[in-house]
Write a protein that holds these residues in place. Structure first.
Motif, PDB file in Angstrom:
ATOM      1  N   ALA A  13      55.366  36.199  26.654  1.00  0.00           N
ATOM      2  CA  ALA A  13      54.805  35.824  25.450  1.00  0.00           C
ATOM      3  C   ALA A  13      54.945  36.592  24.160  1.00  0.00           C
ATOM      4  CB  ALA A  13      53.121  35.754  25.904  1.00  0.00           C
ATOM      5  N   GLY A  14      54.967  37.923  24.356  1.00  0.00           N
ATOM      6  CA  GLY A  14      55.115  38.751  23.342  1.00  0.00           C
ATOM      7  C   GLY A  14      56.745  38.641  22.905  1.00  0.00           C
ATOM      8  N   SER A  15      57.659  38.565  23.587  1.00  0.00           N
ATOM      9  CA  SER A  15      58.912  38.229  23.007  1.00  0.00           C
ATOM     10  C   SER A  15      59.310  37.121  22.569  1.00  0.00           C
ATOM     11  CB  SER A  15      59.925  38.821  24.070  1.00  0.00           C
ATOM     12  OG  SER A  15      60.077  37.815  25.217  1.00  0.00           O
ATOM     13  N   SER A  16      58.367  36.111  22.872  1.00  0.00           N
ATOM     14  CA  SER A  16      58.656  34.617  22.315  1.00  0.00           C
ATOM     15  C   SER A  16      58.942  34.545  20.951  1.00  0.00           C
ATOM     16  CB  SER A  16      57.552  33.597  22.780  1.00  0.00           C
ATOM     17  OG  SER A  16      56.320  34.169  22.146  1.00  0.00           O
ATOM     18  N   GLY A  17      58.311  35.469  20.251  1.00  0.00           N
ATOM     19  CA  GLY A  17      58.855  35.140  18.453  1.00  0.00           C
ATOM     20  C   GLY A  17      60.173  35.290  18.346  1.00  0.00           C
ATOM     21  N   ASP A  42      61.092  29.002  16.591  1.00  0.00           N
ATOM     22  CA  ASP A  42      61.623  28.891  15.044  1.00  0.00           C
ATOM     23  C   ASP A  42      60.432  28.188  14.230  1.00  0.00           C
ATOM     24  OD1 ASP A  42      63.095  29.624  13.066  1.00  0.00           O
ATOM     25  OD2 ASP A  42      63.878  27.649  13.114  1.00  0.00           O
ATOM     26  N   SER A  43      59.117  28.190  15.055  1.00  0.00           N
ATOM     27  CA  SER A  43      58.125  27.389  14.319  1.00  0.00           C
ATOM     28  C   SER A  43      56.911  28.345  14.557  1.00  0.00           C
ATOM     29  CB  SER A  43      57.405  26.332  15.337  1.00  0.00           C
ATOM     30  OG  SER A  43      56.198  25.856  15.017  1.00  0.00           O
ATOM     31  N   LEU A  44      56.278  28.537  13.133  1.00  0.00           N
ATOM     32  CA  LEU A  44      55.347  29.366  12.907  1.00  0.00           C
ATOM     33  C   LEU A  44      53.890  29.223  13.847  1.00  0.00           C
ATOM     34  CD1 LEU A  44      54.050  31.924  11.511  1.00  0.00           C
ATOM     35  CD2 LEU A  44      53.221  30.448   9.865  1.00  0.00           C
ATOM     36  N   PHE A  45      53.644  28.062  14.256  1.00  0.00           N
ATOM     37  CA  PHE A  45      52.665  27.656  15.089  1.00  0.00           C
ATOM     38  C   PHE A  45      52.697  27.832  16.635  1.00  0.00           C
ATOM     39  CE2 PHE A  45      52.169  24.988  11.495  1.00  0.00           C
ATOM     40  CZ  PHE A  45      50.791  25.547  10.840  1.00  0.00           C
ATOM     41  N   ALA A  46      54.214  27.570  16.931  1.00  0.00           N
ATOM     42  CA  ALA A  46      54.596  28.196  18.338  1.00  0.00           C
ATOM     43  C   ALA A  46      54.427  29.722  18.545  1.00  0.00           C
ATOM     44  CB  ALA A  46      56.084  27.684  18.531  1.00  0.00           C
ATOM     45  N   ASN A  51      65.814  43.208  11.204  1.00  0.00           N
ATOM     46  CA  ASN A  51      65.515  41.730  11.135  1.00  0.00           C
ATOM     47  C   ASN A  51      64.087  41.527  11.640  1.00  0.00           C
ATOM     48  OD1 ASN A  51      65.019  39.025  12.583  1.00  0.00           O
ATOM     49  ND2 ASN A  51      67.379  38.953  12.154  1.00  0.00           N
ATOM     50  N   TRP A  52      63.376  40.733  10.820  1.00  0.00           N
ATOM     51  CA  TRP A  52      61.990  40.701  11.217  1.00  0.00           C
ATOM     52  C   TRP A  52      61.535  40.284  12.565  1.00  0.00           C
ATOM     53  CZ3 TRP A  52      59.492  36.195  12.907  1.00  0.00           C
ATOM     54  CH2 TRP A  52      60.401  34.845  12.736  1.00  0.00           C
ATOM     55  N   ARG A  53      62.593  39.572  13.353  1.00  0.00           N
ATOM     56  CA  ARG A  53      62.518  39.186  14.713  1.00  0.00           C
ATOM     57  C   ARG A  53      62.629  40.298  15.820  1.00  0.00           C
ATOM     58  NH1 ARG A  53      62.397  33.541  15.497  1.00  0.00           N
ATOM     59  NH2 ARG A  53      62.986  32.274  13.776  1.00  0.00           N
ATOM     60  N   LEU A  54      63.238  41.374  15.304  1.00  0.00           N
ATOM     61  CA  LEU A  54      63.735  42.506  16.328  1.00  0.00           C
ATOM     62  C   LEU A  54      62.534  43.053  17.105  1.00  0.00           C
ATOM     63  CD1 LEU A  54      66.868  43.977  14.681  1.00  0.00           C
ATOM     64  CD2 LEU A  54      66.583  42.374  16.728  1.00  0.00           C
TER      65      LEU A  54
END
Length: 416
Positions: free
Chosen positions: A100-104, A108-112, A173-176
């Motif tokens: 769950a933590g790494s799913s971000g 590519d969906s804010l709600f996901a 990168n904001w995803r890292l």
């Protein structure tokens, strides 16, 4: 005083191995990663999702969503840890945590991402309740107090570390920073191979056979849970309101604000490391009074000074008070709740701690608007000092009222 469980009277030698201690301490650091890790990513994330309606609100909710679901999940985790077992809940929660933590990183969906953060909160609830219950099962007396102090210290140091690492890689990168949550999967071998299911949990699953006279100390838990709720509502005035306060009175930027918050957390960790020494000299109710006094002293100081470096100085007692409070409430709960209810009681404590975090901005915002931030910090400091004084003076009477077996004596070794 309730006679100790024979199976619980002598610590299991296996629990003294470094593998068990390292696994439990590293697992405990996962609980502070839930919000801190991605906090530096929020501004860039908001830019990325700027076409999403109300993106500013939803992006901020990404940070607080885990706390809400920790509140929801902790009572469930408390039930599961007593019925399904400590180790199995910890293992499943660690797997879910990484997923769950790494799913971000890929969603590519804010709600996901918000759904992933909700599942992360449930995983944190399972980890925190099961890890703390295992520590309470493996160790007794002074060993339990020392290890829970060490656990709180690791959580504090972990918060500083992961916040710093998250900030560094968020620049790339904001995803890292979402990948940092995969750290939980590195701990899976230790959970499987090093940890063991305590024998008392098997007997503890049936409260009628384990101890017919065992019952939940409701009055005592009201005191402990209420203290946890107040402490978290008050302490989160620092991360929620201090950045705006420092910017207003000193012109401090994000770096200076981050340093101030980390400074308080750092002293909290050092205080937790020394909790065992405090416990040898003071009773639970006395440490509670000392902790509230120190936090109040720091807040009163924030309301008096207007210099950045002086604010750093007055944050020291606040951090120390927090560092004493957290292990004290955990050990107090673990020592006085019967084995059959231990997981549920610690789950309730986790619920009220994170409920305080969630409620803090809701409670503090109208007070800040009515009084101003300077007066808010000053008045909160005065109220906490008064509360601490009452706890110190009437501690013995309060312990009798809540049926605390520790009373006002300093009890060490296995007698506590």
């Amino acid at each position: 005083m309730t006679s100790p469980n024979p199976a619980d009277s002598v610590p299991t030698p296996i629990a003294d191995t470094w593998q068990i201690k390292a696994t439990l301490l590293l697992v405990s650091t996962l609980t502070v990663m839930a919000g801190a890790t991605i906090a530096p990513s929020l501004p860039t994330m908001q830019v990325y999702f700027n076409e999403t309606p109300n993106a500013e609100f939803w992006v901020r909710l990404v940070l607080t969503m885990p706390a809400l679901f920790i509140v929801i999940g902790s009572p469930i985790a408390g039930q599961l840890v007593d019925r399904a077992g400590r180790k199995s809940l910890l293992l499943g929660s660690a797997v879910l945590y990484g997923l769950a933590g790494s799913s971000g990183f890929v969603l590519d969906s804010l709600f996901a991402i918000l759904i992933g953060r909700a599942l992360l909160g449930l995983a944190v609830a399972g980890i925190m309740v099961s890890a703390t219950t295992l520590i309470a099962d493996y160790y007794q007396g002074d060993a339990r107090a020392n290890f829970m102090g060490l656990q709180a210290a690791f959580m504090g140091f972990g918060g500083v570390l992961f916040l710093s690492v998250g900030g560094f890689i968020a620049e790339l990168n904001w995803r890292l920073p979402f990948l940092i949550y995969l750290f939980s999967w590195l701990l899976l071998p230790g959970i499987v191979l090093a940890l063991y299911e305590p024998s008392l949990s098997k007997s503890g699953t049936d409260t009628t056979t384990a101890d017919p006279k065992a019952e939940m100390p409701v009055k005592l838990l009201v005191l402990i849970y209420g203290s946890a709720l107040i402490q978290q509502i008050v302490f989160y005035l620092i991360p929620v309101q201090l950045p705006f306060y420092l910017e207003k009175i000193t012109g401090a930027g994000a770096t200076e604000t981050g340093l101030a918050i980390a400074f308080a957390i750092l002293f909290s960790a050092f205080a937790s490391l020394n909790y065992g020494r405090f416990k040898k000299r003071f009773s639970f109710i006395k440490i509670l009074a000392i902790a509230f006094f120190l936090i109040g002293l720091g807040y009163f100081g924030i309301g008096l000074v207007s210099n950045y470096w002086l604010i750093l100085c007055v944050l020291i007692p606040t951090g120390i008070g927090l560092g004493l409070m957290m292990p004290n409430l955990n050990v107090w709960t673990a020592n006085e709740v019967p084995d059959a209810f231990r997981g549920r009681a610690l789950g309730g404590l986790t619920t009220f701690m994170f409920l305080g975090q969630f409620l803090s901005p809701i409670v503090s915002q109208p007070v800040r608007q009515a009084l101003g931030m300077t007066a808010t910090y000053g008045r909160v400091g005065v109220y906490l000092i008064v509360l601490a004084t009452l706890l110190w003076i009437y501690g013995k009477r309060i312990c009798r009222m809540v049926n605390s077996t520790a009373n006002e004596k300093v009890l060490s070794h296995d007698s506590i």
